[in-house]
Structure formats: C-alpha cells, structure tokens
Design a protein around this motif. Structure first.
Motif, PDB file in Angstrom:
ATOM      1  N   MET A 152       3.785   5.417   3.999  1.00 33.87           N
ATOM      2  CA  MET A 152       3.618   4.789   5.313  1.00 33.87           C
ATOM      3  C   MET A 152       2.259   4.107   5.418  1.00 33.87           C
ATOM      4  O   MET A 152       1.282   4.549   4.809  1.00 33.87           O
ATOM      5  N   SER A 153       2.202   3.018   6.177  1.00 30.96           N
ATOM      6  CA  SER A 153       0.927   2.334   6.394  1.00 30.96           C
ATOM      7  C   SER A 153       0.021   3.214   7.243  1.00 30.96           C
ATOM      8  O   SER A 153       0.487   4.014   8.059  1.00 30.96           O
ATOM      9  N   ARG A 154      -1.280   3.081   7.024  1.00 27.89           N
ATOM     10  CA  ARG A 154      -2.257   3.896   7.726  1.00 27.89           C
ATOM     11  C   ARG A 154      -3.013   3.061   8.751  1.00 27.89           C
ATOM     12  O   ARG A 154      -3.132   1.846   8.606  1.00 27.89           O
ATOM     13  N   PRO A 155      -3.541   3.694   9.797  1.00 21.11           N
ATOM     14  CA  PRO A 155      -4.266   2.955  10.843  1.00 21.11           C
ATOM     15  C   PRO A 155      -5.414   2.140  10.261  1.00 21.11           C
ATOM     16  O   PRO A 155      -6.212   2.647   9.477  1.00 21.11           O
ATOM     17  N   GLY A 156      -5.471   0.875  10.628  1.00 21.87           N
ATOM     18  CA  GLY A 156      -6.543  -0.007  10.177  1.00 21.87           C
ATOM     19  C   GLY A 156      -6.383  -0.520   8.764  1.00 21.87           C
ATOM     20  O   GLY A 156      -7.258  -1.227   8.253  1.00 21.87           O
ATOM     21  N   GLU A 157      -5.275  -0.198   8.123  1.00 21.36           N
ATOM     22  CA  GLU A 157      -5.055  -0.612   6.732  1.00 21.36           C
ATOM     23  C   GLU A 157      -4.377  -1.975   6.684  1.00 21.36           C
ATOM     24  O   GLU A 157      -3.403  -2.222   7.404  1.00 21.36           O
ATOM     25  N   ARG A 158      -4.849  -2.840   5.813  1.00 19.53           N
ATOM     26  CA  ARG A 158      -4.221  -4.149   5.635  1.00 19.53           C
ATOM     27  C   ARG A 158      -2.918  -3.992   4.861  1.00 19.53           C
ATOM     28  O   ARG A 158      -2.736  -3.033   4.113  1.00 19.53           O
ATOM     29  N   TRP A 159      -2.041  -4.968   5.047  1.00 20.57           N
ATOM     30  CA  TRP A 159      -0.742  -4.897   4.376  1.00 20.57           C
ATOM     31  C   TRP A 159      -0.915  -4.925   2.860  1.00 20.57           C
ATOM     32  O   TRP A 159      -0.215  -4.229   2.131  1.00 20.57           O
ATOM     33  N   SER A 160      -1.880  -5.723   2.377  1.00 20.03           N
ATOM     34  CA  SER A 160      -2.121  -5.789   0.935  1.00 20.03           C
ATOM     35  C   SER A 160      -2.594  -4.438   0.405  1.00 20.03           C
ATOM     36  O   SER A 160      -2.248  -4.036  -0.704  1.00 20.03           O
ATOM     37  N   GLU A 161      -3.405  -3.720   1.204  1.00 17.46           N
ATOM     38  CA  GLU A 161      -3.877  -2.400   0.805  1.00 17.46           C
ATOM     39  C   GLU A 161      -2.726  -1.400   0.770  1.00 17.46           C
ATOM     40  O   GLU A 161      -2.670  -0.532  -0.112  1.00 17.46           O
ATOM     41  N   THR A 162      -1.809  -1.538   1.740  1.00 20.04           N
ATOM     42  CA  THR A 162      -0.638  -0.654   1.759  1.00 20.04           C
ATOM     43  C   THR A 162       0.218  -0.875   0.523  1.00 20.04           C
ATOM     44  O   THR A 162       0.678   0.085  -0.115  1.00 20.04           O
ATOM     45  N   LEU A 163       0.428  -2.147   0.172  1.00 17.27           N
ATOM     46  CA  LEU A 163       1.228  -2.461  -1.016  1.00 17.27           C
ATOM     47  C   LEU A 163       0.567  -1.925  -2.287  1.00 17.27           C
ATOM     48  O   LEU A 163       1.241  -1.398  -3.172  1.00 17.27           O
ATOM     49  N   MET A 164      -0.754  -2.068  -2.374  1.00 24.27           N
ATOM     50  CA  MET A 164      -1.484  -1.577  -3.535  1.00 24.27           C
ATOM     51  C   MET A 164      -1.361  -0.061  -3.636  1.00 24.27           C
ATOM     52  O   MET A 164      -1.131   0.492  -4.720  1.00 24.27           O
ATOM     53  N   ARG A 165      -1.489   0.630  -2.510  1.00 26.26           N
ATOM     54  CA  ARG A 165      -1.386   2.080  -2.506  1.00 26.26           C
ATOM     55  C   ARG A 165       0.020   2.531  -2.878  1.00 26.26           C
ATOM     56  O   ARG A 165       0.212   3.527  -3.578  1.00 26.26           O
ATOM     57  N   ARG A 166       1.035   1.776  -2.419  1.00 27.90           N
ATOM     58  CA  ARG A 166       2.421   2.115  -2.773  1.00 27.90           C
ATOM     59  C   ARG A 166       2.666   1.920  -4.266  1.00 27.90           C
ATOM     60  O   ARG A 166       3.400   2.699  -4.891  1.00 27.90           O
ATOM     61  N   ALA A 167       2.037   0.893  -4.839  1.00 30.36           N
ATOM     62  CA  ALA A 167       2.186   0.664  -6.279  1.00 30.36           C
ATOM     63  C   ALA A 167       1.544   1.811  -7.065  1.00 30.36           C
ATOM     64  O   ALA A 167       2.098   2.291  -8.055  1.00 30.36           O
TER      65      ALA A 167
END
Length: 308
Positions: A152-167
C-alpha cells in the motif's frame, strides 16, 4: 655502537610486492601522484622504510608475511620497531593465551559496535533486517503480518517511490519463495499465495452472508412470540469476540519481533554479516575498547556505593 640496517635487497623485495597490493593506504598528500603508478608507489614505500621503519610497520605491517617480518630483526634494538614486531607476530602466530585474549577482545568490540548500531536505529530496524534475511523474517514475523500492507502507498509518498518499493518487495518475496521451494515447503504455504486464500475466504463470507439473510427472512416470518424469544445480542457478540481474540496475537507478534531481532544480533556477533560489514574495521578498532572501560568504571562505582 654499530648501527644495524636492513638488508637492501629485502627492502627492495618488500616494497616491490606492496606496490602492487590493491587498496593499500597512502597519505592523501601522495595518494594522487602514486595512483596507477607502481614504480612511484614503490619509491614512496622504500623512502618511508629507509627513513622510519617503525612508522612503516605501523602502517603496512599487517600486509607483511612472517618471513618478511623476520627481515626487520636487524632493527629490533629500536624500541618502537620491536614493539610493532611483537604485536604483528602475536596476530599472525599467536599463543593459546593470546588467542583467548584476542577472542575476548573481538567479542567485546563487536558487542560495543552493535550497541552503536542499535542506538543508530537503522541497521537493526525491521526493514533493514528483513532485507538481509527475508526468509528468516518471514518465518519469525512476516507470515503473521498483513501480507498486503507493504504494497500500500504510504502518507506523503510519491507514486514513483511506491512503485520502487513494490518492485523491491517483489524481489524479497521471490527470495523467500525460492528458499521455501528449496526446503520443500507445501505449495499452499508459499508466500504470495495469500491472495488466493483471501479470495476463498471472501467467497465463504459471501455464502455465510447469504445464509444469514435467508435465516433472517425466516425469522421475520415467525410469530411475535418467536421474535420476543430471539436475543439480538447473540448476533452482535461475534465481532467483539474476534477483536478480543486478536489482542493476544498482537502481543505474540511483538514477542516474535524481539526474538527475530535477537537472532539477527547473534548472527552479527558471530561474524555472519561480512557481506554487509567489514569486520576487520570492527575487530581491530581499539576505540571500541573505551566502551567497555566506561562500563567497567560504572560497575565499579555502583559496587563502591552499594558497599559504602
């Protein structure tokens, strides 16, 4: 008194070999001019060995073999040279007592360094430990956590950061699954199969809801007496019961996290983190001895005031 000097050919041989050692330390003032030039490196080393053998041993003694150290016997009349020779030989060919003392020193220095890492809060954080040992984390903690929370995306996190973390998460899950396959774990228990189980649970819940609605329609058709005998609290007890039963699970998860952290700390102390840390910089760091000296002084003070 006759001044003894080292054999010139031995000095040439030692500096010639060291000049080709990768990563050998040089002072910043000469590092640039010696970089990539073995002949220049040898000239600098030979100059230092000729001028000050004690400093040469202090700087490069750990890179010398026992045979090369023997070449310095001619200079052992110099107190500093003799001290360095004894120290270096104790490392390369220690007695049983020296081995015992060295083992104790290393153990204390690693524990002191570990205390610094714990205070720093990063190396032994759950995320960092999970990245180093994903399967161990999964067995101790991960299988009892929400399997989808990390995606799940985290507060204040950019979408690119979310994608990187998911990878990165996908890579860790893959490592866990590879280890499960290697150990012959039942496919139904493989990490990542939680979604399938969740879908099955949702289907079961839908069936239960349909059955519950059918029962309610039947109860509505019963006479008033039947309705009076029906206790509505019975239907309301289930969610509260589930919430109550979940509390011990939370306590157990905390205990599992503490156990996992303890195991990771023991792995560090045993020297199993060499992929992530240079243990030589810990085991040979005399600065870390100050930690235990302070601890010893503190214990002595407490004992003094207790006896007073």
């Amino acid at each position: 008194m006759e001044t003894k000097v080292m054999n010139r050919s031995a000095m040439e041989g030692i500096t010639e070999r060291l000049s080709s050692v990768e990563g050998l330390y040089f002072p910043r003032s000469v590092h640039t001019e010696t970089s990539g030039d073995p002949s220049r490196r040898k000239a600098v080393l030979l100059d230092l060995l000729t001028r000050d053998a004690a400093v040469f041993l202090e700087r490069y003694g750990s890179n010398l073999s026992l045979e090369e150290l023997c070449e310095f016997e001619a200079l052992k009349g110099d107190y500093e040279v003799g001290w360095h020779l004894n120290r270096l030989r104790s490392f390369q060919s220690p007695t049983s007592e020296e081995k015992r003392l060295r083992s104790l020193t290393v153990k204390n220095r690693r524990r002191a360094f570990m205390d610094e890492l714990v205070r720093g809060g990063e190396y032994f954080s759950e995320e960092a430990m999970r990245e180093r040992e994903p399967y161990l984390h999964y067995e101790c903690v991960g299988k009892f956590q929400d399997p989808f929370g990390r995606r799940m995306s985290r507060p204040g996190e950019r979408w690119s950061e979310t994608l990187m973390r998911r990878a990165e998460e996908a890579i860790l899950v893959s490592k866990i699954r590879v280890e499960q396959q290697r150990l012959g774990v039942d496919e139904r228990e493989w990490v990542g199969n939680e979604r399938r189980e969740e879908e099955e649970e949702e289907e079961e819940e839908e069936e239960e809801e349909e059955e519950s609605e059918a029962e309610e329609r039947m109860e509505e058709s019963l006479p008033a007496k039947g309705q009076a005998e029906h206790d509505p609290c019975n239907g309301a007890q289930a969610p509260y019961k589930e919430s109550f039963e979940g509390a011990p699970h939370t306590v157990g998860l905390q205990e599992r996290m503490e156990q996992f952290t303890h195991m990771m700390q023991q792995k560090f102390l045993a020297g199993e983190d060499s992929q992530y840390l240079d243990y030589s910089k810990i085991d040979d760091n005399e600065r870390l001895d100050d930690h235990w000296q302070r601890e010893a002084n503190h214990d002595a003070e407490e004992k003094y005031f207790e006896e007073d």
